[in-house]
Design an enzyme around this catalytic site. Structure first.
Site, mmCIF file in Angstrom:
data_model
loop_
_atom_site.group_PDB
_atom_site.id
_atom_site.type_symbol
_atom_site.label_atom_id
_atom_site.label_comp_id
_atom_site.label_asym_id
_atom_site.label_seq_id
_atom_site.Cartn_x
_atom_site.Cartn_y
_atom_site.Cartn_z
ATOM 1 N N THR A 34 0.829 -1.210 0.000
ATOM 2 C CA THR A 34 0.000 0.000 0.000
ATOM 3 C C THR A 34 0.857 1.251 0.000
ATOM 4 O OG1 THR A 34 -1.774 -1.159 1.095
ATOM 5 C CG2 THR A 34 -1.764 1.212 1.382
ATOM 6 N N TYR B 281 -8.056 0.733 -4.065
ATOM 7 C CA TYR B 281 -6.738 1.085 -4.608
ATOM 8 C C TYR B 281 -5.999 -0.173 -5.022
ATOM 9 C CZ TYR B 281 -4.690 -0.618 -0.270
ATOM 10 O OH TYR B 281 -4.300 -1.419 0.766
ATOM 11 N N THR C 14 1.534 -4.212 4.404
ATOM 12 C CA THR C 14 1.353 -4.551 5.826
ATOM 13 C C THR C 14 0.817 -5.973 6.040
ATOM 14 O OG1 THR C 14 -0.878 -3.603 5.852
ATOM 15 C CG2 THR C 14 0.929 -2.163 6.547
ATOM 16 N N ASP C 15 0.190 -6.561 5.008
ATOM 17 C CA ASP C 15 -0.469 -7.863 5.217
ATOM 18 C C ASP C 15 0.508 -8.954 5.674
ATOM 19 O OD1 ASP C 15 -2.789 -6.664 4.421
ATOM 20 O OD2 ASP C 15 -2.985 -7.723 2.515
ATOM 21 N N LYS D 80 0.307 -7.769 12.627
ATOM 22 C CA LYS D 80 -0.783 -6.878 12.203
ATOM 23 C C LYS D 80 -2.004 -7.234 13.045
ATOM 24 C CE LYS D 80 -3.042 -4.872 8.189
ATOM 25 N NZ LYS D 80 -3.178 -4.851 6.718
ATOM 26 N N GLU E 182 -2.166 -29.212 28.013
ATOM 27 C CA GLU E 182 -3.325 -30.103 27.854
ATOM 28 C C GLU E 182 -3.059 -31.193 26.819
ATOM 29 O OE1 GLU E 182 -7.483 -28.507 28.169
ATOM 30 O OE2 GLU E 182 -6.429 -26.614 27.888
HETATM 31 N N1 ASP Z 1 -2.700 -5.520 0.853
HETATM 32 C C1 ASP Z 1 -1.703 -4.528 1.155
HETATM 33 C C2 ASP Z 1 -0.365 -5.219 1.178
HETATM 34 O O1 ASP Z 1 -0.067 -5.910 2.110
HETATM 35 C C3 ASP Z 1 -2.014 -3.867 2.446
HETATM 36 C C4 ASP Z 1 -0.998 -2.845 2.928
HETATM 37 O O2 ASP Z 1 0.093 -2.708 2.438
HETATM 38 O O3 ASP Z 1 -1.329 -2.124 3.893
HETATM 39 O O4 ASP Z 1 0.391 -5.076 0.259
#
Ligand code: ASP
Length: 352
Positions: free
Chosen positions: A35, A48, A114-115, A187, A309
């Site tokens: 992103t 996007y 971020t993924d 995340k 467990e």
């Molecule tokens: N789907 C995007 C990615 O991981 C989300 C992000 O970058 O925030 O490339």
């Protein structure tokens, strides 16, 4: 008198300038997409496409970067990190190691989505063979959004990468004024600038316009102390599947994983790495046949310990300790690649 003063000021100014130029660190920016490089087709709509802008675009969006470091940019991939894969990891890990061997490279900043940010960070944390700073940056808003967070995160990532104190801490993740250790970050929220957390052991530090403040060093082993290697001819990592546990869980996903060639299974167990008796029996059966089974948890915080467990000793299972399922998977892939025994693999989860 006045002339003398001007002369002195001129010399002082020149000294400061020269010192700044000399002191500037050489930082490589490796872009992978995400992103942070994302563009909206219509700025009034939320949709996007990640990985639309190039590394040059990202650098030129932050003109102040050239005041803090000498930069070079390189495009490694340009994908949404949901598409991250072995090929990019292998390429990235090798390139980082190659660059950090050079005397004219002081640190690396990687732009990423971020993924799977935490996964790439953890992979690099295990395979980078240098104490020089490796900093990963990302953003939650695309580059074309109002108040895009990417440029600031990139700026702060470069600032962190220029710090002496960033040396020897393993891969660092800089986002939203926070510095996270690769083994800790995850995340935690789908939409929010504060999407990342280090739930078990907290932040590595904070960064703002004024200063970089590091907290305690990580106790986890990483980078130069990692015994996990990826040979130059490796083209893919061993197949390890993650299976999510739930009430009324059967064995069909476990059977399917083994049938498709998995050499290891990480179970994202309920609670303390638990699962139904049916799933447990299936995993016990496969562990006896040599499939390596790691019990992690879908909970998101806390450790999965041995023999609580589930009798791991009896079943030949491994407990993931504080590693979440996605990182437990990476550690198992690298352990299998390095031909570690089940007993040794458990030790890796205690230390990494
Ligand atoms: N789907 C995007 C990615 O991981 C989300 C992000 O970058 O925030 O490339």
């Amino acid at each position: 008198m006045m002339r003398k003063l001007i002369q002195i000021l001129f010399i002082v100014g020149l000294l400061i300038l020269t010192n700044q130029i000399i002191a500037q660190k050489n930082i490589y920016i490796l872009a992978t997409g995400g992103t942070i490089a994302g563009a909206q087709a219509d700025p009034n709509k939320p949709g996007y496409k990640a990985g639309s802008f190039s590394v040059e675009d990202l650098i030129s969006a932050v003109p102040k970067l050239k005041n803090i470091a000498k930069l070079k940019g390189e495009q490694v991939s340009n994908i949404g990190s949901q598409d991250m894969n072995d090929a990019v990891w292998l390429k990235l890990g090798r390139r980082v190691n190659q660059l950090l061997k050079r005397d004219d490279v002081d640190g690396i900043v990687i732009t990423h989505g971020t993924d799977t940010y935490e996964e790439t960070a953890y992979y690099l944390n295990l395979v980078v063979n240098s104490t020089k700073p490796v900093v990963m940056v990302a953003s939650m808003r695309p580059a074309t959004a109002i108040s895009a967070d990417g440029p600031m995160n990139l700026f702060m990532g470069v600032v962190v990468a220029t710090q002496e104190e960033a040396n020897g801490r393993g891969v660092l993740c800089v986002i939203n004024n926070e510095i996270h250790y690769a083994a800790e970050v995850t995340k935690y929220m789908t939409v929010n600038l504060a999407a990342m957390k280090s739930p078990n052991r907290g932040l590595a530090g904070r960064v703002d316009a004024q200063e970089v403040r590091f907290f305690s060093p990580t106790i986890k082993k990483h980078t130069v102390n990692s015994e996990l290697k990826v040979a130059a001819d490796v083209k893919e990592l061993p197949q390890v599947e993650i299976i999510y546990a739930h009430s009324n869980m059967g064995r069909n996903m476990i059977d399917a994983a083994v049938k498709s060639g998995a050499r290891g299974i990480v179970i994202a167990g309920v609670g303390d790495g638990n699962m139904t008796s049916v799933a447990l029996d299936a995993l016990t059966e496969y562990a006896k046949k040599g499939i390596v089974v790691v019990r992690s948890s879908r909970v998101g915080m806390g450790a999965v310990k041995r023999n609580i467990e589930v009798n791991d000793d009896e079943k030949g299972f491994i407990a993931s300790m504080e590693l979440n399922p996605s990182k437990a998977r990476i550690l198992l892939q690298l352990a299998l690649l390095n031909k570690k025994s089940v007993k040794d693999i458990q030790q890796l989860y205690m230390k990494y």
